[in-house]
Design a protein around this motif. Structure first.
Motif, PDB file in Angstrom:
ATOM      1  N   THR A 121      22.461  80.006  41.766  1.00  9.95           N
ATOM      2  CA  THR A 121      21.091  79.508  41.891  1.00  9.95           C
ATOM      3  C   THR A 121      20.531  79.887  43.253  1.00  9.95           C
ATOM      4  O   THR A 121      21.254  80.360  44.131  1.00  9.95           O
ATOM      5  CB  THR A 121      21.051  77.977  41.758  1.00  9.95           C
ATOM      6  OG1 THR A 121      21.674  77.400  42.916  1.00  9.95           O
ATOM      7  CG2 THR A 121      21.795  77.510  40.512  1.00  9.95           C
ATOM      8  N   HIS A 122      19.236  79.619  43.431  1.00  7.48           N
ATOM      9  CA  HIS A 122      18.596  79.962  44.702  1.00  7.48           C
ATOM     10  C   HIS A 122      19.188  79.185  45.872  1.00  7.48           C
ATOM     11  O   HIS A 122      19.141  79.638  47.018  1.00  7.48           O
ATOM     12  CB  HIS A 122      17.087  79.731  44.614  1.00  7.48           C
ATOM     13  CG  HIS A 122      16.689  78.285  44.527  1.00  7.48           C
ATOM     14  ND1 HIS A 122      16.517  77.500  45.640  1.00  7.48           N
ATOM     15  CD2 HIS A 122      16.440  77.495  43.453  1.00  7.48           C
ATOM     16  CE1 HIS A 122      16.170  76.274  45.253  1.00  7.48           C
ATOM     17  NE2 HIS A 122      16.121  76.250  43.941  1.00  7.48           N
ATOM     18  N   GLN A 123      19.768  78.007  45.621  1.00  4.62           N
ATOM     19  CA  GLN A 123      20.393  77.237  46.699  1.00  4.62           C
ATOM     20  C   GLN A 123      21.737  77.830  47.128  1.00  4.62           C
ATOM     21  O   GLN A 123      22.234  77.509  48.206  1.00  4.62           O
ATOM     22  CB  GLN A 123      20.587  75.784  46.267  1.00  4.62           C
ATOM     23  CG  GLN A 123      19.317  74.981  46.184  1.00  4.62           C
ATOM     24  CD  GLN A 123      18.678  74.725  47.535  1.00  4.62           C
ATOM     25  OE1 GLN A 123      19.244  75.013  48.582  1.00  4.62           O
ATOM     26  NE2 GLN A 123      17.461  74.184  47.519  1.00  4.62           N
ATOM     27  N   SER A 124      22.312  78.673  46.282  1.00  7.62           N
ATOM     28  CA  SER A 124      23.556  79.384  46.615  1.00  7.62           C
ATOM     29  C   SER A 124      24.700  78.441  46.965  1.00  7.62           C
ATOM     30  O   SER A 124      25.578  78.786  47.757  1.00  7.62           O
ATOM     31  CB  SER A 124      23.324  80.371  47.771  1.00  7.62           C
ATOM     32  OG  SER A 124      22.309  81.283  47.461  1.00  7.62           O
ATOM     33  N   ASP A 125      24.692  77.257  46.367  1.00 10.91           N
ATOM     34  CA  ASP A 125      25.732  76.276  46.675  1.00 10.91           C
ATOM     35  C   ASP A 125      26.926  76.459  45.747  1.00 10.91           C
ATOM     36  O   ASP A 125      27.362  75.551  45.052  1.00 10.91           O
ATOM     37  CB  ASP A 125      25.170  74.856  46.574  1.00 10.91           C
ATOM     38  CG  ASP A 125      24.460  74.584  45.256  1.00 10.91           C
ATOM     39  OD1 ASP A 125      24.258  75.550  44.488  1.00 10.91           O
ATOM     40  OD2 ASP A 125      24.099  73.426  44.999  1.00 10.91           O
ATOM     41  N   PHE A 126      27.440  77.679  45.741  1.00 10.32           N
ATOM     42  CA  PHE A 126      28.611  78.002  44.947  1.00 10.32           C
ATOM     43  C   PHE A 126      29.466  78.984  45.737  1.00 10.32           C
ATOM     44  O   PHE A 126      28.971  79.711  46.602  1.00 10.32           O
ATOM     45  CB  PHE A 126      28.213  78.625  43.595  1.00 10.32           C
ATOM     46  CG  PHE A 126      27.428  79.917  43.735  1.00 10.32           C
ATOM     47  CD1 PHE A 126      28.079  81.139  43.704  1.00 10.32           C
ATOM     48  CD2 PHE A 126      26.052  79.904  43.905  1.00 10.32           C
ATOM     49  CE1 PHE A 126      27.365  82.328  43.843  1.00 10.32           C
ATOM     50  CE2 PHE A 126      25.333  81.079  44.042  1.00 10.32           C
ATOM     51  CZ  PHE A 126      25.997  82.294  44.017  1.00 10.32           C
ATOM     52  N   SER A 175      25.256  80.951  58.310  1.00 10.44           N
ATOM     53  CA  SER A 175      26.318  80.763  59.301  1.00 10.44           C
ATOM     54  C   SER A 175      26.006  81.415  60.635  1.00 10.44           C
ATOM     55  O   SER A 175      26.634  81.094  61.648  1.00 10.44           O
ATOM     56  CB  SER A 175      27.632  81.337  58.760  1.00 10.44           C
ATOM     57  OG  SER A 175      27.527  82.754  58.628  1.00 10.44           O
ATOM     58  N   GLY A 176      25.064  82.356  60.629  1.00 17.20           N
ATOM     59  CA  GLY A 176      24.823  83.137  61.836  1.00 17.20           C
ATOM     60  C   GLY A 176      25.781  84.294  61.983  1.00 17.20           C
ATOM     61  O   GLY A 176      25.679  85.088  62.920  1.00 17.20           O
ATOM     62  N   ASP A 192      35.869  82.332  51.753  1.00 19.02           N
ATOM     63  CA  ASP A 192      35.841  80.963  52.254  1.00 19.02           C
ATOM     64  C   ASP A 192      34.445  80.373  52.161  1.00 19.02           C
ATOM     65  O   ASP A 192      33.443  81.087  52.254  1.00 19.02           O
ATOM     66  CB  ASP A 192      36.303  80.923  53.719  1.00 19.02           C
ATOM     67  CG  ASP A 192      37.756  81.350  53.873  1.00 19.02           C
ATOM     68  OD1 ASP A 192      38.540  81.104  52.932  1.00 19.02           O
ATOM     69  OD2 ASP A 192      38.104  81.925  54.924  1.00 19.02           O
ATOM     70  N   ALA A 193      34.385  79.070  52.017  1.00 16.68           N
ATOM     71  CA  ALA A 193      33.143  78.305  51.981  1.00 16.68           C
ATOM     72  C   ALA A 193      32.258  78.777  50.826  1.00 16.68           C
ATOM     73  O   ALA A 193      32.694  79.500  49.935  1.00 16.68           O
ATOM     74  CB  ALA A 193      32.406  78.406  53.320  1.00 16.68           C
TER      75      ALA A 193
END
Length: 429
Positions: free
Chosen positions: A298-303, A318-319, A309-310
């Motif tokens: 999804t657009h939130q990329s929370d996967f 993350s920078g 990692d992460a």
């Protein structure tokens, strides 16, 4: 052009003249299932007309510092970090640079940022009724058992890119096995696929003919009945040859013959994508659908994805550009896998599936870290000799690319355009 195709085109022109004299407007005709059944299927039934298909694939959150920095190849197709996995298939690809600045990618109309990811398939373009996959399902998909197929990989049925304006279409199948069962289970008779599709096309023709009979005078009605008699004969011919019309592998397909893990968890992203790729290719090959949309997350990329990692969202913000690039490179690996599979899979009509399937890679941002809508990484692949592949082509914005996909599928001008300037020149040959 073959004699058969010339005859088919002449019949189409004569029929359009006939419809005009009957008092039915062409825009009305084109906008209805009558347009799909009579206009498009006439071309599809011509002896030497290739069956065209399209796969839209959504990669969220752009690419590190925009396409110019990490994705867009040089003039001689030397790939960047995040496009490097496409090396083996770059001759099948069309990359897009900005017309106003050749060093950058194209513009996303409406800008970048989270939310409203429906924009990537054109939901908010002026005058349209929804995203291009929905427009295609109402035209080229009208004669398919499944008008268009929406598959997800870890979308969890959230934030769909298919939509009618802001109203998302939430029928994405995230579970590959569920998708397979819906495609090839009891809901869709796949034996034989070819006869089923042709019969559905003819049913639409017949229904459309019945609808307009009341609007015709005696002479026009006689001509229409002659047309209907020809359709009935074609139906008889299909019935008599249906036993040989099933493409190889379509009469009794098997889910996941390689035994990949299908657990619906981030760590199986690679396997889930591979399984959805097989579902998409099988559905296209078996003529169940001609339009597929694959949404990655999804657009939130929370996967997360396999071996990294992460989660993706963390990598974007993350920078650390290398961390972000690892994820984005991984998605290019998946798209390269899809293209390679299309290159390897036989097309029942001859050649390989890549020769008649256009892959359209879309995204909702240029640089996900800064949420920009410019310098975005869009790409085409495949499409056979109809597409000027292995090139970098100038374009203004992503809406023009949607119009180009519609043109490839034969319905530009039938569906409403997404951009006032129309398709991008130099892509289709």
């Amino acid at each position: 052009m073959s004699h058969e195709k010339q005859a088919a085109l002449m019949q189409r022109r004569n029929f359009l003249k006939f419809i005009g004299k009957a008092g039915l407007s062409l825009p009305l005709l084109q906008a209805s299932s009558l347009g799909a059944g009579m206009l498009l299927s006439r071309q599809a039934l011509a002896a030497d007309t290739a069956q065209r298909r399209v796969i839209f694939i959504y990669v969220p959150d752009g690419t590190p510092q925009g396409a110019s920095y990490s994705f867009l190849p040089s003039a001689n197709l030397a790939l960047k970090t995040c496009s490097q996995p496409l090396e083996s298939v770059k001759d099948e690809c069309v990359f897009f640079r900005s017309r106003s600045d050749a060093s950058k990618g194209i513009e996303i109309i409406g800008g970048g940022g989270h939310g409203n990811s429906q924009r990537v398939l054109g939901a908010f373009a002026d005058g349209v009724g929804g995203t291009i996959d929905l427009a295609l399902e109402e035209t080229v998909g009208a004669t398919s058992p499944v008008a268009s197929l929406r598959l997800g990989v870890r979308t969890r049925n959230l934030d769909p890119v298919s939509a009618r304006w802001y109203s998302g279409v939430t029928d994405y199948q995230d579970n590959p096995q569920t998708a397979f069962e819906k495609l090839f289970g009891g809901a869709v008779d796949t034996s034989p696929i070819g006869a089923r599709r042709d019969k559905k096309r003819l049913e639409i023709n017949q229904a459309a003919l019945a609808k307009i009979k009341t609007k015709l005078g005696t002479y026009e009605l006689q001509r229409l009945e002659q047309h209907q008699a020809a359709i009935e004969k074609l139906k008889t011919d299909i019935d008599s040859t249906s036993s040989s019309s099933t493409p190889m592998g379509c009469s009794d397909p098997t889910f996941n013959p390689s035994g990949l893990s299908a657990d619906l968890v981030d760590s199986e992203f690679t396997n889930l994508f591979a399984l959805q790729t097989e579902n998409a290719i099988l559905a296209l090959k078996c003529d169940i659908t001609r339009v597929v949309t694959i949404q990655l997350g999804t657009h939130q990329s929370d996967f997360g994805v396999t071996g990294l990692d992460a989660d993706y969202h963390t990598s974007v913000h993350s920078g650390n550009l290398d961390f972000y690039a690892e994820y984005r490179t991984y998605f290019s690996e998946r798209i390269a896998h899809l293209i390679e599979r299309l290159k390897a899979e036989d097309d029942p009509n001859g050649g390989k599936m890549i020769d008649s399937t256009l892959v359209v890679q879309v995204t909702d941002m240029g640089d996900g870290g800064s949420h920009t809508g410019s310098d975005a990484a869009f790409m085409f692949a495949g499409g056979g000799n109809a597409v000027n592949r292995g090139t970098i082509i100038p374009a203004d914005n992503h809406h023009q690319l949607l119009d180009t996909a519609a043109e490839y599928m034969g319905v530009y001008g039938v569906i409403k355009p997404y951009d006032a300037n129309g398709p991008v020149s130099g892509i289709l040959v």
